[in-house]
Write a protein that holds these residues in place. Structure first.
Motif, PDB file in Angstrom:
ATOM      1  N   ALA A   1       0.842  -1.198   0.000  1.00  0.00           N
ATOM      2  CA  ALA A   1       0.000   0.000   0.000  1.00  0.00           C
ATOM      3  C   ALA A   1       0.871   1.240   0.000  1.00  0.00           C
ATOM      4  O   ALA A   1       1.964   1.250   0.577  1.00  0.00           O
ATOM      5  N   VAL A   2       0.376   2.286  -0.668  1.00  0.00           N
ATOM      6  CA  VAL A   2       0.968   3.620  -0.598  1.00  0.00           C
ATOM      7  C   VAL A   2       0.116   4.436   0.366  1.00  0.00           C
ATOM      8  O   VAL A   2      -1.114   4.472   0.230  1.00  0.00           O
ATOM      9  N   ILE A   3       0.753   5.075   1.346  1.00  0.00           N
ATOM     10  CA  ILE A   3       0.040   5.939   2.270  1.00  0.00           C
ATOM     11  C   ILE A   3       0.440   7.383   1.992  1.00  0.00           C
ATOM     12  O   ILE A   3       1.631   7.724   2.010  1.00  0.00           O
ATOM     13  N   VAL A   4      -0.545   8.215   1.703  1.00  0.00           N
ATOM     14  CA  VAL A   4      -0.331   9.659   1.560  1.00  0.00           C
ATOM     15  C   VAL A   4      -0.848  10.281   2.845  1.00  0.00           C
ATOM     16  O   VAL A   4      -2.067  10.374   3.060  1.00  0.00           O
ATOM     17  N   GLY A   5       0.070  10.655   3.739  1.00  0.00           N
ATOM     18  CA  GLY A   5      -0.342  11.090   5.065  1.00  0.00           C
ATOM     19  C   GLY A   5       0.248  12.419   5.471  1.00  0.00           C
ATOM     20  O   GLY A   5       0.925  13.096   4.693  1.00  0.00           O
ATOM     21  N   CYS A   6      -0.015  12.771   6.730  1.00  0.00           N
ATOM     22  CA  CYS A   6       0.435  14.039   7.298  1.00  0.00           C
ATOM     23  C   CYS A   6       1.741  13.831   8.051  1.00  0.00           C
ATOM     24  O   CYS A   6       2.023  12.741   8.553  1.00  0.00           O
ATOM     25  N   VAL A   7       2.528  14.902   8.181  1.00  0.00           N
ATOM     26  CA  VAL A   7       3.799  14.815   8.901  1.00  0.00           C
ATOM     27  C   VAL A   7       3.630  14.771  10.409  1.00  0.00           C
ATOM     28  O   VAL A   7       4.607  14.569  11.133  1.00  0.00           O
TER      29      VAL A   7
ATOM     30  N   CYS B   1       5.389   5.224   2.115  1.00  0.00           N
ATOM     31  CA  CYS B   1       4.752   6.379   2.748  1.00  0.00           C
ATOM     32  C   CYS B   1       5.324   7.687   2.214  1.00  0.00           C
ATOM     33  O   CYS B   1       6.535   7.844   2.103  1.00  0.00           O
ATOM     34  N   THR B   2       4.423   8.612   1.914  1.00  0.00           N
ATOM     35  CA  THR B   2       4.825   9.977   1.603  1.00  0.00           C
ATOM     36  C   THR B   2       3.999  10.881   2.498  1.00  0.00           C
ATOM     37  O   THR B   2       2.785  10.736   2.614  1.00  0.00           O
ATOM     38  N   ARG B   3       4.674  11.830   3.179  1.00  0.00           N
ATOM     39  CA  ARG B   3       4.002  12.628   4.200  1.00  0.00           C
ATOM     40  C   ARG B   3       4.327  14.107   4.026  1.00  0.00           C
ATOM     41  O   ARG B   3       5.494  14.489   3.905  1.00  0.00           O
ATOM     42  N   THR B   4       3.284  14.926   3.993  1.00  0.00           N
ATOM     43  CA  THR B   4       3.419  16.376   3.996  1.00  0.00           C
ATOM     44  C   THR B   4       2.421  16.923   5.009  1.00  0.00           C
ATOM     45  O   THR B   4       1.447  16.252   5.358  1.00  0.00           O
ATOM     46  N   ALA B   5       2.634  18.129   5.492  1.00  0.00           N
ATOM     47  CA  ALA B   5       1.685  18.730   6.429  1.00  0.00           C
ATOM     48  C   ALA B   5       0.312  18.830   5.767  1.00  0.00           C
ATOM     49  O   ALA B   5       0.176  19.344   4.658  1.00  0.00           O
ATOM     50  N   GLY B   6      -0.687  18.283   6.444  1.00  0.00           N
ATOM     51  CA  GLY B   6      -2.032  18.308   5.887  1.00  0.00           C
ATOM     52  C   GLY B   6      -2.201  17.451   4.660  1.00  0.00           C
ATOM     53  O   GLY B   6      -3.141  17.645   3.893  1.00  0.00           O
ATOM     54  N   GLN B   7      -1.300  16.473   4.462  1.00  0.00           N
ATOM     55  CA  GLN B   7      -1.279  15.615   3.272  1.00  0.00           C
ATOM     56  C   GLN B   7      -1.525  16.424   1.990  1.00  0.00           C
ATOM     57  O   GLN B   7      -2.259  16.032   1.090  1.00  0.00           O
ATOM     58  N   VAL B   8      -0.852  17.572   1.915  1.00  0.00           N
ATOM     59  CA  VAL B   8      -0.941  18.440   0.739  1.00  0.00           C
ATOM     60  C   VAL B   8      -0.176  17.804  -0.421  1.00  0.00           C
ATOM     61  O   VAL B   8       0.932  17.289  -0.244  1.00  0.00           O
TER      62      VAL B   8
END
Length: 221
Positions: A76-82, A101-108
């Motif tokens: 699975a790929v998770i696009v999440g928040c930091v 996993c890829t994570r940015t603030a607010g999953q922007v």
């Protein structure tokens, strides 16, 4: 894009160390070909273990090297928040090699995030992309504070606020918790943007909400 992708893969092949033979000590074995529903079931089952404080910590044994020597096979790929309270590997009780996993603030979303998701879907054959928002998101709170006060947003934070503002505008008139409504609307918008992008046509894309209080993840409609 095709030539850039070939160059990226060529560079990765040149710089990557030779894979060790697949043994119990070389990290997680490739899973049987999981379908998207199977991958989602695996994530939610792991989350229930996490919330019940009964984690299994897959592949986390003292006799195994810190990094799998063999190729990784995330399901699975998770696009999440930091946010430091929302680490996907813990929230879903998964181990090394299970999640991309890829994570940015607010999953922007930005191009780096989209390229990373595409790498997982196209090159690694990951069947599921899950966009994970969460309660009490700081990026959402900063966006609402900006809209309430009109105060300028400093530096690079402006990009995050600008991306979340449309969800805040769409939900401002709804009764109840504006921050919760904004988080849900933004998370489902990110899901829909990924769904609509032909680069991810082979993957199933879902959105979910994490509650740090209960530890539970719930899917968003």
């Amino acid at each position: 894009m095709a030539s850039n992708r070939r160059a990226f893969l060529t560079a990765a092949a040149v710089t990557a160390p030779a894979a060790a033979p697949a043994t119990a000590a070389s990290g997680p074995r490739p899973r049987p070909s999981l379908t998207a529903p199977g991958a989602l079931d695996e994530l939610l089952a792991g989350n229930r273990r996490y919330a019940a404080d009964r984690p299994r910590h897959p592949h986390d044994d003292a006799g195994r090297p810190r990094l799998p020597a063999a190729a990784h096979h995330p399901f699975a790929v998770i696009v999440g928040c930091v946010d430091s309270r929302v680490p996907p590997e813990l929230v879903f009780d998964q181990g090394l090699g299970d999640l991309l996993c890829t994570r940015t603030a607010g999953q922007v979303l930005d191009e780096a995030v989209l390229g990373s998701v595409q790498y997982g879907v196209e090159e690694l054959g990951v069947p599921l992309v899950l966009v994970l928002g969460h309660e009490r998101c700081g990026a959402v709170a900063a966006t609402l504070e900006h809209l309430r006060t009109g105060a300028p947003v400093p530096g690079h934070l402006e990009l995050l606020v600008d991306e979340i503002v449309p969800a805040a505008h769409r939900t401002r008139a709804l009764p109840g918790d504006w921050a919760e409504h904004t988080m849900r609307a933004h998370t489902t918008w990110v899901r829909d943007a990924i769904r609509a992008d032909p680069a991810f046509g082979t993957a199933h894309v879902e959105a979910a909400r994490f509650d740090p209080g209960t530890g539970l993840v719930s899917l968003l409609p």
